[in-house]
Every structure is written in structure tokens, then in C-alpha cells.
Design a protein around this motif. Sequence first.
Motif, PDB file in Angstrom:
ATOM      1  N   ALA A   1      11.309  24.199  -2.438  1.00 53.43           N
ATOM      2  CA  ALA A   1      11.861  23.165  -3.000  1.00 53.43           C
ATOM      3  C   ALA A   1      11.533  21.818  -2.377  1.00 53.43           C
ATOM      4  CB  ALA A   1      13.198  23.040  -3.030  1.00 53.43           C
ATOM      5  N   VAL A   2      11.160  20.883  -3.254  1.00 53.64           N
ATOM      6  CA  VAL A   2      10.501  19.330  -2.752  1.00 53.64           C
ATOM      7  C   VAL A   2      11.364  18.255  -3.352  1.00 53.64           C
ATOM      8  CG1 VAL A   2       8.457  17.942  -2.830  1.00 53.64           C
ATOM      9  CG2 VAL A   2       8.096  20.278  -2.403  1.00 53.64           C
ATOM     10  N   GLN A   3      11.815  17.527  -2.590  1.00 51.45           N
ATOM     11  CA  GLN A   3      12.691  16.546  -2.946  1.00 51.45           C
ATOM     12  C   GLN A   3      11.774  15.211  -2.905  1.00 51.45           C
ATOM     13  OE1 GLN A   3      16.267  15.710  -0.783  1.00 51.45           O
ATOM     14  NE2 GLN A   3      16.279  13.507  -1.431  1.00 51.45           N
ATOM     15  N   ILE A   4      11.556  14.590  -3.901  1.00 51.30           N
ATOM     16  CA  ILE A   4      10.588  13.294  -3.708  1.00 51.30           C
ATOM     17  C   ILE A   4      11.616  11.918  -3.676  1.00 51.30           C
ATOM     18  CG2 ILE A   4       8.759  11.801  -4.653  1.00 51.30           C
ATOM     19  CD1 ILE A   4       7.769  14.361  -6.024  1.00 51.30           C
ATOM     20  N   ASP A   5      11.708  11.383  -2.505  1.00 47.83           N
ATOM     21  CA  ASP A   5      12.606  10.349  -2.340  1.00 47.83           C
ATOM     22  C   ASP A   5      11.773   8.994  -2.702  1.00 47.83           C
ATOM     23  OD1 ASP A   5      13.977   8.211  -1.355  1.00 47.83           O
ATOM     24  OD2 ASP A   5      14.392   9.034   0.491  1.00 47.83           O
ATOM     25  N   LEU A   6      12.266   8.358  -3.891  1.00 51.53           N
ATOM     26  CA  LEU A   6      11.452   6.967  -4.141  1.00 51.53           C
ATOM     27  C   LEU A   6      12.192   5.940  -3.807  1.00 51.53           C
ATOM     28  CD1 LEU A   6      10.779   8.305  -7.839  1.00 51.53           C
ATOM     29  CD2 LEU A   6       9.396   8.609  -6.164  1.00 51.53           C
ATOM     30  N   SER A   7      13.149   5.877  -2.895  1.00 54.68           N
ATOM     31  CA  SER A   7      13.912   4.713  -2.624  1.00 54.68           C
ATOM     32  C   SER A   7      13.055   3.669  -1.930  1.00 54.68           C
ATOM     33  CB  SER A   7      14.974   5.020  -1.656  1.00 54.68           C
ATOM     34  OG  SER A   7      14.588   5.805  -0.305  1.00 54.68           O
ATOM     35  N   ALA A   8      11.793   3.803  -1.373  1.00 53.35           N
ATOM     36  CA  ALA A   8      11.158   2.850  -1.043  1.00 53.35           C
ATOM     37  C   ALA A   8       9.845   2.431  -1.958  1.00 53.35           C
ATOM     38  CB  ALA A   8      10.643   3.148   0.552  1.00 53.35           C
ATOM     39  N   VAL A   9       9.954   3.047  -3.003  1.00 48.61           N
ATOM     40  CA  VAL A   9       8.749   2.616  -3.934  1.00 48.61           C
ATOM     41  C   VAL A   9       9.333   1.363  -4.920  1.00 48.61           C
ATOM     42  CG1 VAL A   9       7.713   3.512  -5.822  1.00 48.61           C
ATOM     43  CG2 VAL A   9       8.152   5.145  -4.022  1.00 48.61           C
ATOM     44  N   GLY A  10       8.110   0.525  -4.731  1.00 53.15           N
ATOM     45  CA  GLY A  10       8.540  -0.674  -5.452  1.00 53.15           C
ATOM     46  C   GLY A  10       7.867  -0.829  -6.921  1.00 53.15           C
TER      47      GLY A  10
ATOM     48  N   ILE B   1      11.486  20.434   1.364  1.00 52.79           N
ATOM     49  CA  ILE B   1      10.801  19.351   2.071  1.00 52.79           C
ATOM     50  C   ILE B   1      11.086  17.973   1.565  1.00 52.79           C
ATOM     51  CG2 ILE B   1       8.681  18.287   2.394  1.00 52.79           C
ATOM     52  CD1 ILE B   1       7.511  20.911   2.892  1.00 52.79           C
ATOM     53  N   VAL B   2      11.312  17.033   2.191  1.00 54.10           N
ATOM     54  CA  VAL B   2      11.696  15.658   1.489  1.00 54.10           C
ATOM     55  C   VAL B   2      10.326  15.200   1.739  1.00 54.10           C
ATOM     56  CG1 VAL B   2      12.938  13.583   1.791  1.00 54.10           C
ATOM     57  CG2 VAL B   2      14.114  15.711   2.276  1.00 54.10           C
ATOM     58  N   LEU B   3       9.778  14.440   0.496  1.00 55.16           N
ATOM     59  CA  LEU B   3       8.683  13.980   0.658  1.00 55.16           C
ATOM     60  C   LEU B   3       8.996  12.453   0.193  1.00 55.16           C
ATOM     61  CD1 LEU B   3       5.335  13.719   0.427  1.00 55.16           C
ATOM     62  CD2 LEU B   3       5.750  14.340  -1.937  1.00 55.16           C
ATOM     63  N   ARG B   4       9.069  11.451   1.271  1.00 52.11           N
ATOM     64  CA  ARG B   4       9.376  10.128   1.235  1.00 52.11           C
ATOM     65  C   ARG B   4       7.905   9.283   0.931  1.00 52.11           C
ATOM     66  NH1 ARG B   4      14.477  10.538   2.787  1.00 52.11           N
ATOM     67  NH2 ARG B   4      15.052  11.864   4.744  1.00 52.11           N
ATOM     68  N   LEU B   5       8.317   8.706  -0.430  1.00 51.02           N
ATOM     69  CA  LEU B   5       6.987   7.815  -0.967  1.00 51.02           C
ATOM     70  C   LEU B   5       7.447   6.192  -0.446  1.00 51.02           C
ATOM     71  CD1 LEU B   5       6.183   9.397  -4.225  1.00 51.02           C
ATOM     72  CD2 LEU B   5       5.658  10.190  -2.111  1.00 51.02           C
ATOM     73  N   PHE B   6       6.450   5.544  -0.023  1.00 51.86           N
ATOM     74  CA  PHE B   6       6.384   3.851   0.300  1.00 51.86           C
ATOM     75  C   PHE B   6       5.466   3.311  -0.606  1.00 51.86           C
ATOM     76  CE2 PHE B   6       7.817   6.717   3.805  1.00 51.86           C
ATOM     77  CZ  PHE B   6       9.154   6.108   4.060  1.00 51.86           C
TER      78      PHE B   6
ATOM     79  N   PRO C   1       0.828  -1.054  -0.078  1.00 50.87           N
ATOM     80  CA  PRO C   1      -0.139  -0.059  -0.180  1.00 50.87           C
ATOM     81  C   PRO C   1       0.984   1.201   0.087  1.00 50.87           C
ATOM     82  CG  PRO C   1      -0.538  -1.531   1.741  1.00 50.87           C
ATOM     83  CD  PRO C   1       0.727  -2.103   1.088  1.00 50.87           C
ATOM     84  N   PHE C   2       0.365   2.406  -0.736  1.00 51.25           N
ATOM     85  CA  PHE C   2       1.121   3.493  -0.806  1.00 51.25           C
ATOM     86  C   PHE C   2       0.919   4.432   0.655  1.00 51.25           C
ATOM     87  CE2 PHE C   2       0.840   8.233  -1.660  1.00 51.25           C
ATOM     88  CZ  PHE C   2       2.064   8.507  -2.027  1.00 51.25           C
ATOM     89  N   ARG C   3       2.001   5.036   1.012  1.00 54.37           N
ATOM     90  CA  ARG C   3       1.817   5.877   2.222  1.00 54.37           C
ATOM     91  C   ARG C   3       2.999   6.919   1.690  1.00 54.37           C
ATOM     92  NH1 ARG C   3       5.532   4.689   6.367  1.00 54.37           N
ATOM     93  NH2 ARG C   3       6.338   2.577   6.085  1.00 54.37           N
ATOM     94  N   PHE C   4       3.008   7.981   2.568  1.00 51.06           N
ATOM     95  CA  PHE C   4       4.207   8.906   2.466  1.00 51.06           C
ATOM     96  C   PHE C   4       4.374   9.687   3.626  1.00 51.06           C
ATOM     97  CE2 PHE C   4       0.323  11.430   1.752  1.00 51.06           C
ATOM     98  CZ  PHE C   4       0.293  12.388   2.360  1.00 51.06           C
ATOM     99  N   SER C   5       5.438  10.243   3.878  1.00 52.61           N
ATOM    100  CA  SER C   5       6.118  10.932   5.175  1.00 52.61           C
ATOM    101  C   SER C   5       6.492  12.238   4.644  1.00 52.61           C
ATOM    102  CB  SER C   5       6.592  10.316   5.859  1.00 52.61           C
ATOM    103  OG  SER C   5       8.117  10.119   5.425  1.00 52.61           O
TER     104      SER C   5
END
Length: 109
Positions: A43-52, A14-19, A2-6
Motif C-alpha cells: 500500500a502507498v499513501q500519497i500525502d499531498l498536504s505540502a503540494v501547492g 509507505i507514505v510518499l510525501r510530496l512537496f 520545486p518538486f521533491r518527495f520523501s
Amino acid sequence: MPFRFSTEPQSDRIVLRLFGDCDLSSLQDLQQAILSALAESPAVQIDLSAVGFLDSSGIHAMVLGYRHAEQHGRALYVTGAGGMVSHVLKMTGVADLLAPPSPGNGHER
């Protein structure tokens, strides 16, 4: 998954971490998260490291966010893409569009 973010506010962005999976079922949540972060920070950094998994819906949300950022003098970029997610970004041609700023161009992050 399931998708979630922090969100993680930092001094210059702002770092927007997606999971999880970024697909049609997460489109509205992702769009809202991006627009909210852009409203709060230059500025927004979208961190995709936990996106499968990333499909065209997730790409669409990020490209719309990028366009919104440009129109409002803000920056949006992605980091941490790996595996299939990185491949999809490259294959669709948006990897360069959403690339982090390069050092020396006045937009160091």
C-alpha cells in the motif's frame, strides 16, 4: 516551488510525501517515486498536504500509479489534499478514485 518527495516506510504502507508543484516538469520523478514505492509495499499513501500546485501531469502520474497498483494487487490512495489541489482532484473526478480506504471494508490503513 520545486518538486521533491520523501518516503516513510510504515508497518502496513509507505507514505510518499510530496512537496512543491506537481506538474509536467516533475512527471518522471513522480512516476518513478510511485512505482518504486509500490514495488516495496502493498500500500502507498500519497500525502499531498505540502503540494501547492497540481496539474493534469500530476494527476496522470497518480492515476497510472493507481492502475498499476490495482493490476498488482496493491493499493494507492491520496491524503492531505487541500485548497486548489483538492479542488482539482474533485473537478477532474479522481478524488473518489484516489480516496483513502474506508474503515470496515477490510482495507483499514
